[in-house]
Design a protein around this motif. Sequence first.
Motif, PDB file in Angstrom:
ATOM      1  N   LEU A 299       0.832  -1.197   0.000  1.00 15.34           N
ATOM      2  CA  LEU A 299       0.000   0.000   0.000  1.00 15.34           C
ATOM      3  C   LEU A 299       0.866   1.247   0.000  1.00 15.34           C
ATOM      4  N   GLY A 300       0.440   2.264  -0.739  1.00 16.19           N
ATOM      5  CA  GLY A 300       1.134   3.545  -0.662  1.00 16.19           C
ATOM      6  C   GLY A 300       1.208   4.247  -1.995  1.00 16.19           C
ATOM      7  N   GLY A 301       1.707   5.462  -1.942  1.00 13.58           N
ATOM      8  CA  GLY A 301       1.824   6.277  -3.145  1.00 13.58           C
ATOM      9  C   GLY A 301       1.450   7.710  -2.858  1.00 13.58           C
ATOM     10  N   LEU A 302       0.896   8.361  -3.849  1.00 16.13           N
ATOM     11  CA  LEU A 302       0.542   9.775  -3.762  1.00 16.13           C
ATOM     12  C   LEU A 302      -0.848   9.916  -3.155  1.00 16.13           C
ATOM     13  N   ASP A 303      -0.933  10.691  -2.088  1.00 14.73           N
ATOM     14  CA  ASP A 303      -2.212  10.872  -1.398  1.00 14.73           C
ATOM     15  C   ASP A 303      -3.094  11.832  -2.183  1.00 14.73           C
ATOM     16  N   LYS A 304      -4.401  11.550  -2.212  1.00 14.81           N
ATOM     17  CA  LYS A 304      -5.381  12.421  -2.866  1.00 14.81           C
ATOM     18  C   LYS A 304      -6.406  12.926  -1.854  1.00 14.81           C
ATOM     19  N   GLY A 305      -5.989  12.992  -0.586  1.00 12.30           N
ATOM     20  CA  GLY A 305      -6.895  13.462   0.445  1.00 12.30           C
ATOM     21  C   GLY A 305      -7.970  12.458   0.795  1.00 12.30           C
ATOM     22  N   MET A 306      -7.700  11.175   0.580  1.00 10.80           N
ATOM     23  CA  MET A 306      -8.725  10.151   0.755  1.00 10.80           C
ATOM     24  C   MET A 306      -8.807   9.662   2.193  1.00 10.80           C
ATOM     25  N   ASP A 307      -9.941   9.052   2.500  1.00 10.72           N
ATOM     26  CA  ASP A 307     -10.171   8.393   3.777  1.00 10.72           C
ATOM     27  C   ASP A 307      -9.744   6.931   3.629  1.00 10.72           C
ATOM     28  N   PHE A 308      -8.733   6.514   4.402  1.00 12.73           N
ATOM     29  CA  PHE A 308      -8.223   5.145   4.293  1.00 12.73           C
ATOM     30  C   PHE A 308      -8.900   4.172   5.263  1.00 12.73           C
ATOM     31  N   THR A 309      -9.791   4.658   6.105  1.00 15.68           N
ATOM     32  CA  THR A 309     -10.408   3.754   7.085  1.00 15.68           C
ATOM     33  C   THR A 309     -11.217   2.621   6.442  1.00 15.68           C
ATOM     34  N   PRO A 310     -11.792   2.777   5.233  1.00 13.66           N
ATOM     35  CA  PRO A 310     -12.492   1.634   4.636  1.00 13.66           C
ATOM     36  C   PRO A 310     -11.614   0.393   4.458  1.00 13.66           C
ATOM     37  N   LEU A 311     -10.294   0.553   4.421  1.00 11.08           N
ATOM     38  CA  LEU A 311      -9.408  -0.606   4.296  1.00 11.08           C
ATOM     39  C   LEU A 311      -9.633  -1.606   5.427  1.00 11.08           C
ATOM     40  N   LEU A 312     -10.094  -1.114   6.566  1.00 12.57           N
ATOM     41  CA  LEU A 312     -10.289  -1.988   7.731  1.00 12.57           C
ATOM     42  C   LEU A 312     -11.506  -2.901   7.577  1.00 12.57           C
ATOM     43  N   GLU A 313     -12.361  -2.628   6.592  1.00 11.37           N
ATOM     44  CA  GLU A 313     -13.538  -3.475   6.385  1.00 11.37           C
ATOM     45  C   GLU A 313     -13.167  -4.916   6.077  1.00 11.37           C
ATOM     46  N   GLU A 314     -11.988  -5.121   5.489  1.00 13.20           N
ATOM     47  CA  GLU A 314     -11.539  -6.473   5.143  1.00 13.20           C
ATOM     48  C   GLU A 314     -10.248  -6.824   5.877  1.00 13.20           C
ATOM     49  N   LYS A 315     -10.096  -6.295   7.094  1.00  9.48           N
ATOM     50  CA  LYS A 315      -8.829  -6.497   7.805  1.00  9.48           C
ATOM     51  C   LYS A 315      -8.562  -7.970   8.093  1.00  9.48           C
ATOM     52  N   GLU A 316      -9.611  -8.797   8.217  1.00  8.31           N
ATOM     53  CA  GLU A 316      -9.415 -10.231   8.466  1.00  8.31           C
ATOM     54  C   GLU A 316      -8.771 -10.926   7.283  1.00  8.31           C
ATOM     55  N   ARG A 317      -8.839 -10.292   6.101  1.00  2.31           N
ATOM     56  CA  ARG A 317      -8.232 -10.893   4.899  1.00  2.31           C
ATOM     57  C   ARG A 317      -6.789 -10.459   4.708  1.00  2.31           C
ATOM     58  N   VAL A 318      -6.289  -9.558   5.563  1.00  5.55           N
ATOM     59  CA  VAL A 318      -4.936  -9.007   5.395  1.00  5.55           C
ATOM     60  C   VAL A 318      -4.026  -9.548   6.490  1.00  5.55           C
ATOM     61  N   ARG A 319      -3.076 -10.372   6.097  1.00  7.36           N
ATOM     62  CA  ARG A 319      -2.122 -10.912   7.069  1.00  7.36           C
ATOM     63  C   ARG A 319      -1.113  -9.841   7.501  1.00  7.36           C
ATOM     64  N   PHE A 320      -0.695  -9.030   6.533  1.00  8.94           N
ATOM     65  CA  PHE A 320       0.361  -8.052   6.796  1.00  8.94           C
ATOM     66  C   PHE A 320       0.293  -7.006   5.693  1.00  8.94           C
ATOM     67  N   ALA A 321       0.726  -5.789   5.987  1.00  7.17           N
ATOM     68  CA  ALA A 321       0.791  -4.729   4.979  1.00  7.17           C
ATOM     69  C   ALA A 321       2.192  -4.144   4.951  1.00  7.17           C
ATOM     70  N   VAL A 322       2.637  -3.812   3.756  1.00  6.62           N
ATOM     71  CA  VAL A 322       3.926  -3.152   3.573  1.00  6.62           C
ATOM     72  C   VAL A 322       3.644  -1.789   2.960  1.00  6.62           C
ATOM     73  N   LEU A 323       4.070  -0.740   3.628  1.00  8.51           N
ATOM     74  CA  LEU A 323       3.741   0.625   3.232  1.00  8.51           C
ATOM     75  C   LEU A 323       4.958   1.325   2.643  1.00  8.51           C
ATOM     76  N   TYR A 324       4.736   2.077   1.594  1.00  7.33           N
ATOM     77  CA  TYR A 324       5.822   2.798   0.927  1.00  7.33           C
ATOM     78  C   TYR A 324       5.253   4.096   0.366  1.00  7.33           C
ATOM     79  N   GLY A 325       6.132   4.978  -0.068  1.00  9.85           N
ATOM     80  CA  GLY A 325       5.700   6.168  -0.793  1.00  9.85           C
ATOM     81  C   GLY A 325       5.253   7.324   0.081  1.00  9.85           C
ATOM     82  N   ALA A 326       4.712   8.350  -0.578  1.00 11.54           N
ATOM     83  CA  ALA A 326       4.472   9.650   0.047  1.00 11.54           C
ATOM     84  C   ALA A 326       3.472   9.607   1.190  1.00 11.54           C
ATOM     85  N   CYS A 327       2.433   8.769   1.099  1.00 10.50           N
ATOM     86  CA  CYS A 327       1.402   8.834   2.144  1.00 10.50           C
ATOM     87  C   CYS A 327       1.412   7.611   3.045  1.00 10.50           C
ATOM     88  N   ARG A 328       2.573   6.982   3.190  1.00  7.52           N
ATOM     89  CA  ARG A 328       2.638   5.796   4.044  1.00  7.52           C
ATOM     90  C   ARG A 328       2.280   6.120   5.502  1.00  7.52           C
TER      91      ARG A 328
END
Length: 428
Positions: free
Chosen positions: A322-351
């Motif tokens: 996950l990561g890159g150029l932020d567009k002022g977005m709300d990232f909380t919807p990512l948590l809707e499927e948190k049970e499907r995510v074992r781990f996240a690797v963050l990079y880029g400008a809006c990490r």
Amino acid sequence: MMKPCLILGGGVSGRAARRLAETLGMEAEILSDPAPCPPEEAVAHRSLLVTSPGVVPLTSPLWQAAARRAERGEVEFISELEFGFRHLPRRRCIAITGTNGKTTTTELACHLLNASGVPAVTAGNIGVPLSDIAADMREGKLQPETLPVVEVSSFQLERADSFAPVAAALLNLESDHINRYAGGFEEYCEVKRGIFRHVPEENRIFGLSLPAPRRVEVRAGRLFVDGRELIDTAGTRLHAPHNQENLAAAVELALRLLPEGGVFRREFTDAILSFEPGRHRIELVAEQDGIRYVNDSKATNPASVLAALRTLPQRRCAVLLLGGLDKGMDFTPLLEEKERVRFAVLYGACRAAIAAVLDGKIPFAECGNDFEKAVEIASAHALPGDTVLLSPACASMDMFRDYKERGDRFAAAVHALLSERSGGTGPV
């Protein structure tokens, strides 16, 4: 030469607008911020101002000066999309907008129409500006009866006051490009709905996630038109829920253009079966040791990441990049499927912005701007049965030219990593 035309912003759209202007006999110039003189002076003495979609109203002095002149009635100020539409020989097209799925739906609608005998070409945000299509028609490189199927971004709909597709589709509305609009998400939605401004009510098509009457429905993976089954999506490459939505919209558009019963003809259903979504959209890159590596670089907002996670087999997990150029977005919807995510690797400008949302809910690591390192760490955290999924939820332009380069870099990094692990015995 006719009246002088100034185009704000270069790039593909700006060059297309200049080409069309010159085809029409106008004196045309492209100018980008910062202007070589005061902005008011730069936009003076022009009869027409055309803006590229990449010029940001909130931050561009040239755009703001142009808008002030237009408000005073001194000049006409329009978008490249509007400019191209006005100069289509027949002023006829169909259009698709929405937060996600625009490109696939545009490509699919064009594919279905061509298979059904309606000559069509893709245009707009998909990579071929409508101004280029108009110029091609005027120069005889494209027949004037050809129907442009136009992918339309919110940027292009700004200052497009007479844009009037024969039929148009609004697929969905999710958080995206919020940094573009002072009015936030509500203004973004209002701009998107502007695609219907000059479309007859019966030809306004809404995606399955939006409340509206419709002729096409999906039930248990089967597509129905006016209550009659058209196709079982299980036999297509469009069986994932988000692609069922895209297919439904494309069929709705086709219903407005084909003769009665045209969607039930063999060539139409064969075209659905033969369609393949484009690259960088949930694209399998490699598989090794029971771990799949999937390139979904086209996922530039959280809603599209959720769509990708929901394509995973039941009880299977993803390691997300996950990561890159932020567009002022709300990232909380990512948590809707948190049970499907074992781990996240963050990079880029809006990490950091993503990390603030994931903290304590999804384990993660940050990799700065080292993309290859991010791929390596993601792979190290994956278990057999998992998917290492590049589905960034962000734009790419902080580190890459576009989402295509980002997807290609991911594929190259995966192949290099897996080749090294297998002893360099060749592609995996």
